[in-house]
Write a protein that holds these residues in place. Structure first.
Motif, PDB file in Angstrom:
ATOM      1  N   GLY A   1       0.817  -1.199   0.000  1.00 28.80           N
ATOM      2  CA  GLY A   1       0.000   0.000   0.000  1.00 28.80           C
ATOM      3  C   GLY A   1       0.855   1.255   0.000  1.00 28.80           C
ATOM      4  O   GLY A   1       1.880   1.348  -0.684  1.00 28.80           O
ATOM      5  N   GLY A   2       0.443   2.249   0.805  1.00 28.35           N
ATOM      6  CA  GLY A   2       1.213   3.482   0.916  1.00 28.35           C
ATOM      7  C   GLY A   2       2.306   3.420   1.955  1.00 28.35           C
ATOM      8  O   GLY A   2       3.321   4.109   1.835  1.00 28.35           O
ATOM      9  N   SER A   3       2.114   2.601   3.009  1.00 25.03           N
ATOM     10  CA  SER A   3       3.079   2.484   4.103  1.00 25.03           C
ATOM     11  C   SER A   3       3.532   3.858   4.605  1.00 25.03           C
ATOM     12  O   SER A   3       4.675   4.050   4.992  1.00 25.03           O
ATOM     13  CB  SER A   3       4.289   1.638   3.683  1.00 25.03           C
ATOM     14  OG  SER A   3       3.929   0.271   3.571  1.00 25.03           O
ATOM     15  N   GLN A   4       2.596   4.819   4.573  1.00 19.01           N
ATOM     16  CA  GLN A   4       2.863   6.179   5.067  1.00 19.01           C
ATOM     17  C   GLN A   4       3.948   6.894   4.279  1.00 19.01           C
ATOM     18  O   GLN A   4       4.623   7.781   4.792  1.00 19.01           O
ATOM     19  CB  GLN A   4       3.224   6.149   6.558  1.00 19.01           C
ATOM     20  CG  GLN A   4       2.188   5.504   7.450  1.00 19.01           C
ATOM     21  CD  GLN A   4       0.862   6.251   7.427  1.00 19.01           C
ATOM     22  OE1 GLN A   4       0.805   7.427   7.749  1.00 19.01           O
ATOM     23  NE2 GLN A   4      -0.212   5.567   7.037  1.00 19.01           N
ATOM     24  N   GLN A   5       4.127   6.514   3.006  1.00 18.57           N
ATOM     25  CA  GLN A   5       5.168   7.115   2.172  1.00 18.57           C
ATOM     26  C   GLN A   5       4.538   7.698   0.905  1.00 18.57           C
ATOM     27  O   GLN A   5       3.517   7.208   0.421  1.00 18.57           O
ATOM     28  CB  GLN A   5       6.223   6.067   1.775  1.00 18.57           C
ATOM     29  CG  GLN A   5       6.751   5.221   2.907  1.00 18.57           C
ATOM     30  CD  GLN A   5       7.322   6.040   4.051  1.00 18.57           C
ATOM     31  OE1 GLN A   5       8.016   7.033   3.825  1.00 18.57           O
ATOM     32  NE2 GLN A   5       7.043   5.629   5.277  1.00 18.57           N
ATOM     33  N   PRO A   6       5.166   8.732   0.337  1.00 17.62           N
ATOM     34  CA  PRO A   6       4.689   9.237  -0.955  1.00 17.62           C
ATOM     35  C   PRO A   6       4.990   8.242  -2.068  1.00 17.62           C
ATOM     36  O   PRO A   6       5.895   7.405  -1.952  1.00 17.62           O
ATOM     37  CB  PRO A   6       5.490  10.532  -1.148  1.00 17.62           C
ATOM     38  CG  PRO A   6       6.718  10.343  -0.326  1.00 17.62           C
ATOM     39  CD  PRO A   6       6.306   9.507   0.853  1.00 17.62           C
ATOM     40  N   MET A   7       4.243   8.333  -3.150  1.00 17.28           N
ATOM     41  CA  MET A   7       4.432   7.413  -4.266  1.00 17.28           C
ATOM     42  C   MET A   7       5.852   7.471  -4.813  1.00 17.28           C
ATOM     43  O   MET A   7       6.412   6.456  -5.238  1.00 17.28           O
ATOM     44  CB  MET A   7       3.431   7.720  -5.382  1.00 17.28           C
ATOM     45  CG  MET A   7       3.556   6.825  -6.598  1.00 17.28           C
ATOM     46  SD  MET A   7       3.185   5.089  -6.247  1.00 17.28           S
ATOM     47  CE  MET A   7       1.394   5.164  -6.221  1.00 17.28           C
ATOM     48  N   GLU A   8       6.463   8.651  -4.790  1.00 15.84           N
ATOM     49  CA  GLU A   8       7.820   8.782  -5.301  1.00 15.84           C
ATOM     50  C   GLU A   8       8.791   7.892  -4.524  1.00 15.84           C
ATOM     51  O   GLU A   8       9.697   7.287  -5.107  1.00 15.84           O
ATOM     52  CB  GLU A   8       8.279  10.246  -5.235  1.00 15.84           C
ATOM     53  CG  GLU A   8       7.584  11.175  -6.211  1.00 15.84           C
ATOM     54  CD  GLU A   8       6.195  11.605  -5.761  1.00 15.84           C
ATOM     55  OE1 GLU A   8       5.521  12.314  -6.532  1.00 15.84           O
ATOM     56  OE2 GLU A   8       5.766  11.228  -4.643  1.00 15.84           O
ATOM     57  N   TRP A   9       8.606   7.810  -3.208  1.00 15.93           N
ATOM     58  CA  TRP A   9       9.497   6.981  -2.379  1.00 15.93           C
ATOM     59  C   TRP A   9       9.266   5.498  -2.671  1.00 15.93           C
ATOM     60  O   TRP A   9      10.216   4.725  -2.814  1.00 15.93           O
ATOM     61  CB  TRP A   9       9.261   7.273  -0.898  1.00 15.93           C
ATOM     62  CG  TRP A   9      10.300   6.688   0.003  1.00 15.93           C
ATOM     63  CD1 TRP A   9      11.406   7.312   0.500  1.00 15.93           C
ATOM     64  CD2 TRP A   9      10.329   5.352   0.526  1.00 15.93           C
ATOM     65  NE1 TRP A   9      12.132   6.451   1.290  1.00 15.93           N
ATOM     66  CE2 TRP A   9      11.498   5.245   1.321  1.00 15.93           C
ATOM     67  CE3 TRP A   9       9.509   4.233   0.401  1.00 15.93           C
ATOM     68  CZ2 TRP A   9      11.854   4.066   1.981  1.00 15.93           C
ATOM     69  CZ3 TRP A   9       9.853   3.059   1.047  1.00 15.93           C
ATOM     70  CH2 TRP A   9      11.008   2.973   1.832  1.00 15.93           C
TER      71      TRP A   9
END
Length: 344
Positions: free
Chosen positions: A224-232
C-alpha cells in the motif's frame, strides 16, 4: 498485520462488465530484476501468476482460523501448481479488526514451510517494520531465504492497527518514519560488514550480520502506501502490493506508479494484489460482492483475473476465508480451470 486487511474503495465496484476493453500495458523487458528464485518465478512482465493466502481454509463465522490441515493444504497447493503462498504478520489479535490471520509467528512458520515444501514461493504480506527491530527482520528473513534456496518474498508495511503500537510502547504517528529507517537498516545489512546510523542503531563496519540472503539481496515488496509518498515507493521497492479495486480505477493507479518508477530511472517493477473469492457451484454464476472480493462461478473468476493481467497486475493471491465450498475441491477446480491460463 495484513496487506489483505482493509480496502479504501467500495467493494461493490470490484465487479466488471465482461466487455470492458482495457488499455494495453506498456512494453516491458523480458524479465524483472534477478533477485532470487521466487521473484523470478512469481513475477514476469506481461504475465500473471496465482498464489494463495494462508491459512487456506474457510473461517466465515470467526476471526480466528482453526488451522486444521494447514500444512497439508500448503503442500497440496504446491502440488497443484500455485506459484506462492502468503502468510501474515499479526502481532496481536485485535477482535474489532475481524481477522487474526494465521496465528503463528511468520518467521517461525516460514521455517517450517521451507522444510516441508520444495518449489512454491514463501511470501509474507506483510512484516510490520515499525514493530520489529530491523536486525531481527534482516537476520530472520535472510535465514529463511538461505534455507529455502531463494524462495522468500518479503512484503513490508507500516501497519494499520493502532492498538498494537501502545502495546509495544511505540507512537502510532511515528510509524512512517520508523518504516523508512527500518528499510534503510535492512538494506544496509545486505553488505558485508555494513555501516549504518539511524534511530535503530549504529554499525561502523566492525560487525557483520549472517547469514546473507541466498542471492545476496532480499526482495522487499512495499505494501500500500506504508505512510510514504508514491515517489518513495517507486524509488525503493522491489515491487508494490496494492489493495483490490475496480480494475478501471486500478489501471489508473498502476499507470501513476509506472510513471513514478520511470521518473526514478528504474526499470519496471512488479505489482501484486489479493482477492477474496467464494467459488459457486454453478460455473456461470455472475458475481456478487463479498469483503475484498466476490462470489461467482469459475468462468467469471477467470474473466476477472484476465482483466487484472491486462492492466498490469503480475500476481494475485487468492483468499478462501469466505469460500463456502469444500476447500480441497475448490483448489482442484482452480488448478484445472484457472491455472493453465496463467501458468503455461
Amino acid at each position: 498485520m495484513m496487506i489483505f486487511a482493509q480496502c479504501p474503495t467500495s467493494l461493490k465496484h470490484i465487479q466488471i462488465p465482461s466487455l470492458i476493453a482495457f488499455m494495453p500495458i506498456p512494453p516491458s523487458p523480458s524479465s524483472f530484476s534477478s533477485i532470487n528464485k521466487a521473484y523470478q518465478e512469481v513475477f514476469r512482465p506481461q504475465h500473471m501468476s496465482i498464489g494463495l493466502v494462508v491459512p487456506i481454509e474457510t473461517y466465515i463465522h470467526s476471526s480466528v482460523p482453526d488451522m486444521h490441515g494447514h500444512l497439508e493444504r500448503v503442500q497440496l497447493a504446491e502440488a497443484l501448481g500455485f506459484k506462492a503462498i502468503w502468510l501474515r504478520d499479526v502481532p496481536f489479535h485485535v477482535p474489532a479488526f475481524g481477522d487474526a490471520g494465521q496465528p503463528y509467528d511468520p518467521f517461525v512458520y516460514l521455517g517450517m514451510l521451507a522444510a516441508k515444501t520444495r518449489q512454491i514461493a514463501l511470501g509474507v504480506a506483510s512484516i510490520i517494520l515499525p514493530l520489529r527491530h530491523p536486525v531481527h527482520v534482516a537476520k530472520a528473513a535472510a535465514s529463511v531465504d538461505a534455507l529455502s534456496e531463494g524462495r522468500l518474498l518479503l512484503g513490508i508495511a507500516s501497519g494499520d492497527r493502532p492498538k498494537e503500537y501502545p502495546a509495544m510502547n511505540i507512537p502510532f504517528e511515528e510509524r512512517g518514519a520508523r518504516f523508512r529507517e527500518s528499510y534503510a537498516y535492512i538494506r544496509a545489512m545486505e553488505a558485508a560488514f555494513p555501516q549504518v546510523s539511524n534511530d535503530f542503531g549504529e554499525l561502523d563496519g566492525a560487525l557483520d550480520l549472517l547469514p546473507k540472503a541466498f542471492a545476496a539481496k532480499l526482495p522487499l515488496l512495499i505494501t500500500g502506501g506504508s505512510q510514504q509518498p508514491m515517489e518513495w515507493i517507486a524509488a525503493h521497492g522491489d515491487g508494490w502490493m496494492v489493495y483490490p479495486r475496480n480494475p478501471i480505477y486500478q489501471e489508473h493507479v498502476l499507470k501513476h506508479f509506472r510513471e513514478k518508477v520511470a521518473e526514478a530511472n528504474r526499470p519496471p517493477q512488479p505489482v501484486m494484489q489479493p482477492l477474496h473469492i467464494d467459488l459457486a457451484e454453478d460455473p456461470n454464476q455472475l458475481p456478487t460482492p463479498i469483503h475484498l472480493g466476490f462470489r461467482s462461478g469459475i468462468k467469471y473468476l477467470l474473466q476477472h483475473l484476465k482483466a487484472l493481467q491486462n492492466i498490469g497486475i503480475h500476481h494475485v493471491a487468492l483468499n478462501l476465508r469466505f469460500n463456502q465450498a469444500d476447500v480441497e475441491s475448490t483448489l482442484q477446480e482452480i488448478a484445472k480451470e484457472i491455472l493453465p491460463a496463467f501458468h503455461p
